[in-house]
Design an enzyme around this catalytic site. Structure first.
Site, PDB file in Angstrom:
ATOM      1  N   SER A   1     -59.817  19.841  30.323  1.00 18.00           N
ATOM      2  CA  SER A   1     -59.119  21.093  30.561  1.00 18.00           C
ATOM      3  C   SER A   1     -59.626  21.849  31.788  1.00 18.00           C
ATOM      4  O   SER A   1     -59.013  22.822  32.230  1.00 18.00           O
ATOM      5  CB  SER A   1     -59.235  21.992  29.330  1.00 18.00           C
ATOM      6  OG  SER A   1     -60.587  22.332  29.081  1.00 18.00           O
TER       7      SER A   1
ATOM      8  N   SER B   1     -63.574  17.851  28.408  1.00 11.39           N
ATOM      9  CA  SER B   1     -62.953  18.759  29.366  1.00 11.39           C
ATOM     10  C   SER B   1     -63.787  19.083  30.593  1.00 11.39           C
ATOM     11  O   SER B   1     -63.286  19.680  31.543  1.00 11.39           O
ATOM     12  CB  SER B   1     -62.558  20.070  28.669  1.00 11.39           C
ATOM     13  OG  SER B   1     -61.479  19.850  27.800  1.00 11.39           O
TER      14      SER B   1
ATOM     15  N   LYS C   1     -63.156  29.271  35.373  1.00 11.03           N
ATOM     16  CA  LYS C   1     -62.134  28.685  34.503  1.00 11.03           C
ATOM     17  C   LYS C   1     -61.365  29.787  33.780  1.00 11.03           C
ATOM     18  O   LYS C   1     -61.965  30.743  33.282  1.00 11.03           O
ATOM     19  CB  LYS C   1     -62.810  27.749  33.496  1.00 11.03           C
ATOM     20  CG  LYS C   1     -61.847  26.946  32.648  1.00 11.03           C
ATOM     21  CD  LYS C   1     -62.580  25.903  31.807  1.00 11.03           C
ATOM     22  CE  LYS C   1     -61.595  25.098  30.969  1.00 11.03           C
ATOM     23  NZ  LYS C   1     -62.265  24.037  30.181  1.00 11.03           N
TER      24      LYS C   1
END
Length: 471
Positions: free
Chosen positions: A156, A180, A81
């Site tokens: 996210s 997320s 990420k």
């Protein structure tokens, strides 16, 4: 050949590597081929480190051939990420402030993954500073949903989940404050676990005692998520809230007889949020699967009164602490929703934060008492199916207005406030073919339980085996 390999469970890939049925180089090449084919359509992997990954794969093959011990993720390709610092690989946090940022060191999560043998192939897309459950930013653009490329991939950890769903990497890491890890798992038909706070220690962290945001695993099934958690979890002296249990306690297999399990189901936490009927039409029959597995299912919900105030207060306080200086430096480089959230933090007084902490403590005890009568809680992950990717967020749910970029995520962030572990597992599809996830919540620190329950559910239903059209 490449497609067949890329969609195998990560634990099967790891076993093939150990038996030397495939080399790490071949496995990395297979995933790089998937990225070259699929990523232009969905925009999930935003920084690629192909040459470095191939060098690491060669070194991994030599290590295995030498007879040296190898880790549980040996040779498995991962894209991390883009909010997680990776030494020598650009990490932008989705922000124009950091377009050229190349960290000098890995953060703790990446240290553990690489020590376990994972090979870094790149970074996955995020919203700016992971703010919001729709993955878009001015640096890399929007990540699209592989089940319908006009729709959001969530966020996210949206890039991570979309890349998993399309076979671009074997496992994925992410983080979760308000959903997320869970929301993009639901939107992309994969598995995402929000672990108990402290289960996956975070370092560096400027607010080391804060437990609203956690890091955790994404995978294509619960057993792979457990494999990844077994590497991520475990104590570390650099985190003041790290839990003591070793990660090995969470490794698969996850087989468990659910007969007699006391299961609570709620479509809306007794009216705490509004859920789209299209989502409930999928989840209502999915819940009946637990009855078939021998569980005692009742409709019940914990009292989470005050969760709205707690989450909004602590999130705003955290955002002002982390990003307030950037707002002062150049407001125009922040998306309006993020600037608003920082400004909400600046309105807070110490008494507001203290009240939020008192309310959160009361919620913890009400949740603890709820789990004296129930073993797990089921509820929607997301209140809507994947929405139009051109929107910043859904502005209404079946006609009910959603005023801010946070409103539509209550089904996830109310659970964040409790500190309970929560798993998103594929639960079916809308008539239009959009994925819907079921959220499985457990008692305090019962991370393995929610993985075991999710594993039993997915083995019975098989929803997670349906691949997206673009794959």
């Amino acid at each position: 050949m490449y497609e067949d390999i890329a969609f195998r469970p990560a634990r099967e890939m790891a076993a093939m590597l150990r038996r030397r049925e495939i080399s790490a180089r071949e496995l990395v090449e297979a995933h790089l081929a998937r990225i070259a084919t699929i990523n232009p359509t969905v925009n999930a992997v935003v920084t690629l480190s192909a040459e470095r990954a191939l060098r690491e794969a060669h070194a991994a093959d030599e290590r295995l051939a030498s007879g040296a011990p190898v880790g549980p993720l040996h040779g498995l390709p991962m894209a991390h990420k883009d909010t997680h610092d990776t030494a020598g690989i650009r990490t932008t946090y989705g922000s124009p402030f950091f377009t050229g940022n190349i960290p000098e060191r890995d953060e703790l999560l990446i240290e553990r993954l690489r020590a376990a043998g994972a090979i870094t192939i790149g970074k996955t897309n995020v919203p700016e500073f992971a703010a919001g459950s729709h993955t878009f930013n001015p640096v890399f653009g929007t990540t699209l949903n592989p089940y319908d490329v006009t729709r959001s991939a969530g966020g996210s950890s949206g890039g991570a989940a979309a890349a998993l769903a399309t076979g671009m990497h074997a496992l994925a890491d992410g983080s979760d404050m308000g959903g997320s890890l869970r929301n993009p798992a639901s939107f992309n038909n994969v598995v995402g676990l929000r672990p108990s706070p402290g289960r996956v220690p975070v370092y560096p962290a400027s607010l080391g005692w804060s437990t609203l945001s956690v890091q955790g695993p994404l995978a294509r099934d619960a057993a792979d998520a457990a494999l990844l958690l077994s590497v991520m979890a475990g104590p570390d002296p650099r985190s003041p809230v790290a839990l003591a249990e070793p990660g090995s306690e969470f490794a698969p297999p996850l087989d468990r007889d659910l007969a007699g399990l006391r299961v609570a189901w709620t479509p809306d936490l007794d009216g705490a949020f509004h859920c789209a009927q299209e989502v409930l039409d999928v989840l209502t029959p999915a819940v009946r699967v637990f009855e078939e597995l021998g569980c005692r299912v009742t409709e019940a919900a914990p009292d989470l009164a005050g969760a709205e105030e707690v989450f909004r207060t602590l999130r705003a306080w955290t955002f002002e602490s982390a990003y307030g200086p950037l707002l002062d430096a150049d407001r125009d480089l922040l998306k309006p929703s993020l600037a608003w959230n920082i400004e909400e933090g600046r309105k807070l007084a110490g008494s507001d934060v203290a009240r939020a902490e008192r309310l959160r403590t009361e919620i913890y005890h009400r949740m603890r008492e709820f789990f004296q009568d129930h073993d797990v809680l089921l509820l929607p992950v997301s209140q809507v199916p994947p929405f139009d990717a051109r929107l910043e967020f859904p502005t209404d749910i079946d006609g009910v207005p959603q005023a801010t970029y946070l409103d539509w995520m209550r089904s996830a962030y109310y659970i964040s406030v409790t500190g309970s572990p929560a798993l998103s597992v594929p639960a079916g599809f809308t008539p239009g073919g959009l994925p819907v996830g079921l959220q499985i919540v457990g008692p305090h620190h019962a991370d393995r339980l929610v993985l075991e329950v999710g594993h039993a559910f997915e083995r019975t239903t098989g929803f997670g085996q349906r691949r997206p059209p673009v794959a």
